[in-house]
Design a protein around this motif. Structure first.
Motif, PDB file in Angstrom:
ATOM      1  N   VAL A  90       0.862  -1.179   0.000  1.00  0.00           N
ATOM      2  CA  VAL A  90       0.000   0.000   0.000  1.00  0.00           C
ATOM      3  C   VAL A  90       0.910   1.245   0.000  1.00  0.00           C
ATOM      4  CG1 VAL A  90      -1.763   1.300   1.259  1.00  0.00           C
ATOM      5  CG2 VAL A  90      -1.759  -1.216   1.280  1.00  0.00           C
ATOM      6  N   ALA A  91       0.640   2.037  -0.912  1.00  0.00           N
ATOM      7  CA  ALA A  91       1.396   3.304  -0.967  1.00  0.00           C
ATOM      8  C   ALA A  91       0.562   4.388  -0.267  1.00  0.00           C
ATOM      9  CB  ALA A  91       1.667   3.679  -2.407  1.00  0.00           C
ATOM     10  N   GLY A  92       1.066   4.802   0.777  1.00  0.00           N
ATOM     11  CA  GLY A  92       0.320   5.811   1.508  1.00  0.00           C
ATOM     12  C   GLY A  92       0.656   7.243   1.018  1.00  0.00           C
TER      13      GLY A  92
END
Length: 114
Positions: A90-92
């Motif tokens: 997950v790329a925050g």
């Protein structure tokens, strides 16, 4: 007939032959012979001749030898456990908003407003 019995027979026979008819043998005509009764001697018993006979009877005896085969079908259930593991990336991202005083760009004096 044994030797002694034969001699006794002949002696006895001669005695009867001469005296049986009451005549002297020399006085008889040539064809007129005095008939004598036969004398029965004791039986001579010989050893038995042994005979052996064999007979055969065939007998059939059934001999039964049974056998049995049992086929066992074995089912094997192999439970194979696996532990799959999944991953996510997950790329925050987040956003920050700053207000800077006039004349200054991107510096430390900028305040975060919200």
């Amino acid at each position: 007939m044994g030797y002694n019995n034969w001699n006794n027979f002949n002696n006895h026979n001669n005695y009867n032959h001469n005296n049986h008819c009451g005549n002297n043998h020399s006085q008889m005509q040539p064809q007129q012979h005095c008939q004598q009764k036969p004398i029965v001697m004791p039986a001579v018993v010989h050893p038995p001749k042994c005979n052996v006979t064999h007979s055969m009877q065939e007998y059939i005896v059934p001999e039964v030898h049974p056998s049995h085969t049992t086929h066992v079908n074995q089912s094997v259930y192999k439970h194979v456990h696996s532990y799959p593991h999944s991953q996510d990336q997950v790329a925050g991202a987040h956003s920050e908003h700053y207000h800077c005083p006039p004349g200054q760009q991107y510096g430390n004096n900028c305040n975060r407003r919200w």
